[in-house]
Motif scaffolding. Sequence first.
Motif, PDB file in Angstrom:
ATOM      1  N   GLN A 257      19.210  76.313 -20.500  1.00 40.49           N
ATOM      2  CA  GLN A 257      18.302  75.836 -19.459  1.00 40.49           C
ATOM      3  C   GLN A 257      19.069  75.363 -18.229  1.00 40.49           C
ATOM      4  N   LEU A 258      20.091  76.094 -17.861  1.00 40.29           N
ATOM      5  CA  LEU A 258      20.858  75.738 -16.674  1.00 40.29           C
ATOM      6  C   LEU A 258      20.029  76.013 -15.423  1.00 40.29           C
ATOM      7  N   PRO A 259      20.143  75.178 -14.399  1.00 45.10           N
ATOM      8  CA  PRO A 259      19.304  75.334 -13.199  1.00 45.10           C
ATOM      9  C   PRO A 259      19.652  76.601 -12.418  1.00 45.10           C
ATOM     10  N   TRP A 260      18.688  77.073 -11.644  1.00 46.37           N
ATOM     11  CA  TRP A 260      18.905  78.312 -10.891  1.00 46.37           C
ATOM     12  C   TRP A 260      20.013  78.157  -9.855  1.00 46.37           C
ATOM     13  N   ILE A 261      20.285  76.926  -9.403  1.00 43.18           N
ATOM     14  CA  ILE A 261      21.377  76.720  -8.450  1.00 43.18           C
ATOM     15  C   ILE A 261      22.707  77.152  -9.068  1.00 43.18           C
ATOM     16  N   PHE A 262      22.863  76.862 -10.350  1.00 40.23           N
ATOM     17  CA  PHE A 262      24.065  77.288 -11.079  1.00 40.23           C
ATOM     18  C   PHE A 262      24.222  78.801 -11.011  1.00 40.23           C
ATOM     19  N   TRP A 263      23.137  79.530 -11.173  1.00 43.92           N
ATOM     20  CA  TRP A 263      23.216  80.994 -11.185  1.00 43.92           C
ATOM     21  C   TRP A 263      23.533  81.553  -9.801  1.00 43.92           C
ATOM     22  N   THR A 264      23.151  80.843  -8.737  1.00 45.39           N
ATOM     23  CA  THR A 264      23.516  81.316  -7.399  1.00 45.39           C
ATOM     24  C   THR A 264      25.022  81.197  -7.170  1.00 45.39           C
ATOM     25  N   VAL A 265      25.640  80.147  -7.711  1.00 44.48           N
ATOM     26  CA  VAL A 265      27.095  80.012  -7.618  1.00 44.48           C
ATOM     27  C   VAL A 265      27.767  81.159  -8.374  1.00 44.48           C
ATOM     28  N   LEU A 266      27.228  81.507  -9.550  1.00 43.55           N
ATOM     29  CA  LEU A 266      27.785  82.614 -10.314  1.00 43.55           C
ATOM     30  C   LEU A 266      27.632  83.937  -9.571  1.00 43.55           C
ATOM     31  N   ALA A 267      26.570  84.092  -8.796  1.00 43.20           N
ATOM     32  CA  ALA A 267      26.389  85.327  -8.023  1.00 43.20           C
ATOM     33  C   ALA A 267      27.532  85.502  -7.025  1.00 43.20           C
TER      34      ALA A 267
ATOM     35  N   LYS B  47      14.762  65.483 -13.593  1.00 41.54           N
ATOM     36  CA  LYS B  47      13.581  65.306 -14.434  1.00 41.54           C
ATOM     37  C   LYS B  47      12.525  66.364 -14.136  1.00 41.54           C
ATOM     38  N   SER B  48      12.306  66.652 -12.841  1.00 41.77           N
ATOM     39  CA  SER B  48      11.296  67.659 -12.477  1.00 41.77           C
ATOM     40  C   SER B  48      11.712  69.054 -12.900  1.00 41.77           C
ATOM     41  N   PHE B  49      13.044  69.321 -12.940  1.00 43.01           N
ATOM     42  CA  PHE B  49      13.533  70.624 -13.368  1.00 43.01           C
ATOM     43  C   PHE B  49      13.332  70.841 -14.866  1.00 43.01           C
ATOM     44  N   GLU B  50      13.180  69.760 -15.622  1.00 46.67           N
ATOM     45  CA  GLU B  50      13.129  69.869 -17.077  1.00 46.67           C
ATOM     46  C   GLU B  50      11.742  69.661 -17.654  1.00 46.67           C
ATOM     47  N   GLU B  51      10.803  69.162 -16.846  1.00 49.43           N
ATOM     48  CA  GLU B  51       9.493  68.817 -17.395  1.00 49.43           C
ATOM     49  C   GLU B  51       8.363  69.529 -16.649  1.00 49.43           C
ATOM     50  N   GLY B  52       7.219  69.670 -17.307  1.00 50.22           N
ATOM     51  CA  GLY B  52       6.014  70.188 -16.678  1.00 50.22           C
ATOM     52  C   GLY B  52       6.111  71.645 -16.268  1.00 50.22           C
ATOM     53  N   ALA B  53       5.274  72.019 -15.288  1.00 48.11           N
ATOM     54  CA  ALA B  53       5.210  73.407 -14.827  1.00 48.11           C
ATOM     55  C   ALA B  53       6.521  73.836 -14.180  1.00 48.11           C
ATOM     56  N   GLN B  54       7.131  72.918 -13.422  1.00 49.56           N
ATOM     57  CA  GLN B  54       8.408  73.240 -12.778  1.00 49.56           C
ATOM     58  C   GLN B  54       9.487  73.479 -13.824  1.00 49.56           C
ATOM     59  N   GLY B  55       9.483  72.685 -14.879  1.00 47.31           N
ATOM     60  CA  GLY B  55      10.453  72.886 -15.949  1.00 47.31           C
ATOM     61  C   GLY B  55      10.287  74.223 -16.635  1.00 47.31           C
TER      62      GLY B  55
END
Length: 536
Positions: free
Chosen positions: A278-288, A493-501
């Motif tokens: 569940q790594l954040p999408w920001i992490f994947w942009t760095v990998l790009a 917290k918002s990245f991990e919970e609810g619809a955003q999570g």
Amino acid sequence: MAVTEKTHAVTDAELSSSSRTPSSHGDTSPQQTVLITAGNNNDQPSQPAQPANGIPFVWKLGAVLLVSAIRFGSSWSAGITGAMKTTIKKELKINNSQFSLLEASEDFMVLNLILWSGLVTDRIGGASAIMYGNIIFTIGSILVAAATQVRSFQFMIGGRVILAIGDIATQIAQYKVFSSWFPPNNGFASTLAFELALGKIGGFAGKSSANIIAKNTGNFAWVFWVAVFMNLFTNFATAGFYWFSKVARARFGNNVDPSTGEQLTEKNKRFEIKKALQLPWIFWTVLAFSLFQTSAAIVFTQNATELAEQRFNVDSITAGWYTSLVQYAGFFLVPCIGVFVDVLGNRLTLMTICAIGMVASMSLVAFATTPSGTAAAFAIYAVASSFGPTIIIDSIRTSMWHQSVFGSAYSLKIAMNNATNIIVRIVTGAIQDRDHNSYANVVIVYMALTVAALAVAVTLLSSSFCLSQNLRHLQWTRKQRRAEGASWNERRKSFEEGAQGEKNRRVSLICLGLLGLLMGGGWAAFLWGAVNGKTE
């Protein structure tokens, strides 16, 4: 007592009453609120809150020096195969496709095992992983040296496979160690850069001396036996660090991120697979960005000595000196970059500068084929390539919500780069053989990779200003990160919970699926190269 996901606000004054160990940084106000998120430390038993940077500076400096000594020894061996490409092809009677297969064999093993290694490193800790990994690495280096002694291409591939298994453990563990001793904007980039700079010096010493040793001894196998002795030195340094780390943790406990309150763990009580998925999408942009920039740098470096021989019309010793300077001359810049990132941030800006320099360098290599044009390209490359490792690794750490899975996250980066390296190495080796050993078309591939890296960097930088607040924290200075600690925890917290999570988990799984496809491409390229290498 069970650890809950509840967030507590604790003042610095209350924290300091639980310990008299002074902080190594004096820039926190007594009135500043530090947020301690217990959910980020569910791998540790409940214990009294510790002051930020609880391990004293002198102990941290000792850890940096010991890990850097390990890096120096391992880097000595890293560049010698590429530096001796012409000699190895001649002595082992192989062509460019087979040499690429030799290099790709190590990437292939890393590709298969690196993800497991990341999970294991997070579980057992960086210090233990370095110790076990260096023992295996030394065994592999002995086998490679023996293969050169008997002039066996197949034996050398086998030795490189064993060597790769050890390297898999150590390359993740070194950075995992730093992530548990230093938080972002508070020493991580500086210490990482210092270690990388010493690694550059070790790589320069190994690469520049390789052909000299081969010529003066009359047997190129001695180059690899010297590497064995350097690996034995590395093992002694590793044993020293393992003991040092154990004593420091027992005496001072874990460090704490002064901005977010997260405890920086050395090892976990269990495998944290869920967090790793569940790594954040920001992490994947760095990998790009790393997908293109790192792979271009690694594959170009592999062939730079032979390219210099052809462009400058010099022998392998002189070419080895030229390319050693190209690869490692920027070592003095690396610590400066680390300090800049820790204090002033602006990671995306530095990514863009790095990519511009790489494009300029590879364009000159591709189109300015005269000795003066190639020399200019090498000089630009020496500066531009110095930015890459520090910026990418620090950005990966800064983009993550949970330091406890840094090893797993960094293993994804290595898996991605190794899959790309295999594909590029096999393809460029075949192109070079088709072009009768010329680099006329191979360098176009290098340039295309750097152009793609620039496109990613410019997209991220522009998006941080006008589209995404979440990308903007990669630009934060130390002062901004300290001031925004509460908002950082709210965003986590918002990245991990609810619809955003749920949305972010879906994006992460899609990115993992794409990485799986890329790894499959690396498999296919390696097998194709193995088949063609046997039929040459």
